[in-house]
Design an enzyme around this catalytic site. Structure first.
Site, PDB file in Angstrom:
ATOM      1  N   GLU A 173       0.786  -1.240   0.000  1.00 35.53           N
ATOM      2  CA  GLU A 173       0.000   0.000   0.000  1.00 35.53           C
ATOM      3  C   GLU A 173       0.814   1.285   0.000  1.00 35.53           C
ATOM      4  O   GLU A 173       1.051   1.901   1.039  1.00 35.53           O
ATOM      5  CB  GLU A 173      -0.938   0.026   1.215  1.00 35.53           C
ATOM      6  CG  GLU A 173      -1.931  -1.096   1.230  1.00 35.53           C
ATOM      7  CD  GLU A 173      -2.981  -0.929   2.318  1.00 35.53           C
ATOM      8  OE1 GLU A 173      -2.840  -0.011   3.129  1.00 35.53           O
ATOM      9  OE2 GLU A 173      -3.935  -1.703   2.330  1.00 35.53           O
ATOM     10  N   GLU A 364      -5.736  -8.432   1.335  1.00 36.55           N
ATOM     11  CA  GLU A 364      -6.391  -8.030   2.583  1.00 36.55           C
ATOM     12  C   GLU A 364      -7.861  -7.769   2.293  1.00 36.55           C
ATOM     13  O   GLU A 364      -8.200  -7.212   1.246  1.00 36.55           O
ATOM     14  CB  GLU A 364      -5.796  -6.727   3.163  1.00 36.55           C
ATOM     15  CG  GLU A 364      -4.409  -6.865   3.716  1.00 36.55           C
ATOM     16  CD  GLU A 364      -3.883  -5.561   4.322  1.00 36.55           C
ATOM     17  OE1 GLU A 364      -4.680  -4.701   4.744  1.00 36.55           O
ATOM     18  OE2 GLU A 364      -2.654  -5.413   4.369  1.00 36.55           O
TER      19      GLU A 364
HETATM   20  C1  PNW Z   1      -4.570  -1.505   5.636  1.00 32.40           C
HETATM   21  N1  PNW Z   1      -8.102   3.680   3.992  1.00 32.40           N
HETATM   22  O1  PNW Z   1      -4.539  -0.135   5.830  1.00 32.40           O
HETATM   23  C2  PNW Z   1      -3.217  -2.019   6.092  1.00 32.40           C
HETATM   24  O2  PNW Z   1      -2.505  -2.724   5.118  1.00 32.40           O
HETATM   25  C3  PNW Z   1      -3.263  -2.766   7.386  1.00 32.40           C
HETATM   26  O3  PNW Z   1      -1.998  -2.734   7.967  1.00 32.40           O
HETATM   27  C4  PNW Z   1      -4.340  -2.190   8.272  1.00 32.40           C
HETATM   28  O4  PNW Z   1      -4.317  -2.715   9.564  1.00 32.40           O
HETATM   29  C5  PNW Z   1      -5.669  -2.465   7.595  1.00 32.40           C
HETATM   30  O5  PNW Z   1      -5.697  -2.021   6.260  1.00 32.40           O
HETATM   31  C6  PNW Z   1      -6.857  -1.846   8.334  1.00 32.40           C
HETATM   32  O6  PNW Z   1      -6.711  -0.462   8.449  1.00 32.40           O
HETATM   33  C7  PNW Z   1      -5.467   0.736   5.359  1.00 32.40           C
HETATM   34  O7  PNW Z   1      -8.058   4.814   4.521  1.00 32.40           O
HETATM   35  C8  PNW Z   1      -5.490   1.991   5.945  1.00 32.40           C
HETATM   36  O8  PNW Z   1      -8.912   3.404   3.086  1.00 32.40           O
HETATM   37  C9  PNW Z   1      -6.345   2.965   5.485  1.00 32.40           C
HETATM   38  C10 PNW Z   1      -7.206   2.679   4.428  1.00 32.40           C
HETATM   39  C11 PNW Z   1      -7.219   1.415   3.862  1.00 32.40           C
HETATM   40  C12 PNW Z   1      -6.347   0.457   4.323  1.00 32.40           C
END
Ligand code: PNW
Length: 459
Positions: A173, A364
């Site tokens: 990401e 994920e």
């Molecule tokens: C992912 N958004 O993060 C990460 O890869 C993980 O480490 C994290 O724990 C998980 O999703 C849940 O948050 C994201 O703002 C953070 O859309 C933010 C976003 C999406 C994914």
């Protein structure tokens, strides 16, 4: 059915791979053990007010010490694969370039334990925990040097562990550690900077370049048959209605919204719309760098959570626009986690159609839910069961129509350190008691076990 047993529907392809994911800083703990030095997340979480309740990952879920117990848990649940990430500063604790054997040893033991349990190890090299020494020395991703040291580390890991892995993800990401780490947009991530647009664009470039150099280093140093890709949270584009116009608009939206990340990786050039909007702040780079960025990959991982609705819109020059979720739109327990299960169909379909992606893994998918054990110590997370079931039905549609989805990793195996939210948000299918660090499978773990056992979504 007469006996009341679950009816089966949505059977998945026979070789479909089911797993769960975690990331080093979110689960490992042991922050200063066996020669590990701080990452930007260790530094950032010590900044007052950066994390909910000023929590940090010093202990996290103690996976570093409990990995055997955790592998046994995965085995009990029937998982076929585990996606974990490596803490880079365990392997290279300083700028000297000398690897730390004790750091490597942890991942060897973890991978061996997984293989002994017949669980495929899938390794992510970078899930945001950049060694602090790269920040101190050259400003982290603001410098080209970061791409080079990342590639050195990637090549080293491929040489050391490659023959025991089922796949490697370079970077997880881009958007999260760049757009949220180098600019303060409210939800700040490590390293917690606030740089100007020119430096942000340059850092983005160095990160995709680092991915490309890492792919080359892995191919050069790892076994020939080691599969390499990355995990990206694409904007989870969904056409507002399933019509040819909206679908075509959605493909264009994907290319432009991914204009600085997946588009150059697949197309060998930044999207013109991105470069135009960046103007004088656009990244500076050479043709050789762009060629490296576009190094062929074996698969792409998609982290899919929340939908971005797109419509055909002739009133705009580019022909499409995004549509806001109205008030009252359903959400899970995160500010950004709107629910739109058809992301699981449109994500893979749009990526496959747009870029002819060879293989797609859902790296994920999952949700936060305010879970609490009841008096019998059960965690009845019906909200998460609903979320997973609906998403898997749409993923099944993608597989059924022949889009190349090969596997699915639920986020996450267990509750863990949810970045700026600390331990206040629970994404696990297993509950973690943060007093005792005991893990308890939730109802959703039982549900997911059943899905894996039947290779189908059970009703
Ligand atoms: C992912 N958004 O993060 C990460 O890869 C993980 O480490 C994290 O724990 C998980 O999703 C849940 O948050 C994201 O703002 C953070 O859309 C933010 C976003 C999406 C994914």
């Amino acid at each position: 059915a007469a006996s009341g047993a679950a009816r089966l529907f949505c059977p998945f392809p026979a070789d479909f791979l089911w797993g769960a994911a975690t990331a080093a800083y979110q689960v490992e703990g042991a922050w200063d053990e066996d020669g590990r030095t701080p990452s930007v997340w260790d530094t950032f979480s010590r900044r007052s007010g950066a994390i909910a309740f000023d929590q940090n990952g010093d202990v996290a879920t103690d996976h570093y010490h409990r990995y055997k117990e955790d592998v046994a848990l995965m085995k009990r649940l029937g998982l076929q694969s585990y996606r974990f990430s490596v803490s880079w500063s365990r392997i290279f604790p300083d700028a000297g370039g000398v690897p730390n054997p004790k750091g490597l040893d942890f991942y060897k033991r973890l991978v061996d334990e997984l293989r002994a349990a017949d669980i495929q190890p899938w390794m992510t090299l970078f899930h945001w925990d950049l060694p602090q020494w790269t920040e101190d020395r050259f400003g982290g991703w603001e410098s080209r040097d970061c791409a080079r040291v990342f590639a050195d580390y990637a090549g080293y890991m491929a040489a050391q562990l490659g023959d025991r892995l089922s796949g490697v993800f370079t970077i997880n990401e881009f958007m999260c550690f760049l757009d949220k780490g180098y600019v303060d947009t409210g939800e700040l991530f490590a390293p917690g900077k606030n740089v100007c647009p020119r430096l942000l664009n340059q850092a983005r470039h160095h990160a995709v370049y680092g991915h490309g150099l890492a792919v080359q280093a892995i191919r050069a140093s790892g076994p020939q048959d080691l599969k390499v890709g990355l995990a990206e949270n694409i904007p989870n584009i969904v056409p507002i209605l399933e019509t040819p116009e909206h679908i075509a608009a959605t493909r264009e939206a994907l290319r432009e919204l991914s204009g600085m990340y997946l588009t150059p990786i697949f197309e060998g050039r930044y999207h013109p719309g991105y470069l135009e909007s960046a103007g004088a702040d656009a990244p500076v780079f050479t043709d050789d760098e762009m060629a490296a960025i576009a190094s062929p990959i074996d698969f792409v991982g998609l982290n899919l959570y929340a939908p971005t609705y797109v419509r055909h819109d002739p009133s705009t020059a580019r022909g499409w626009s995004t549509v806001e979720n109205g008030p009252g739109y359903p959400k899970m327990d995160m500010p950004w986690l709107a629910v739109g299960p058809s992301i699981m169909y449109w994500g893979p379909r749009m990526v496959a159609e747009t870029w002819n992606a060879p293989e797609i893994y859902i790296t994920e998918n999952g949700c936060a839910n305010p879970d609490r054990p009841n008096a019998s110590n059960e965690i009845q997370d019906v909200g998460r069961v609903m979320y997973l079931q609906e998403h898997l039905i749409h993923l099944h549609r993608a597989a059924d129509e022949g889009y190349p989805v090969k596997g699915y990793f639920v986020w996450s195996l267990m509750d863990n350190f949810e970045w700026a939210f600390g331990y206040t948000k629970r994404f696990g299918i297993c509950y973690v008691n943060y007093e005792t660090l005991e893990r308890t499978p939730k109802l959703s773990a039982e549900f997911y076990s059943g899905v894996i056992r039947r290779n189908a979504v059970g009703g």
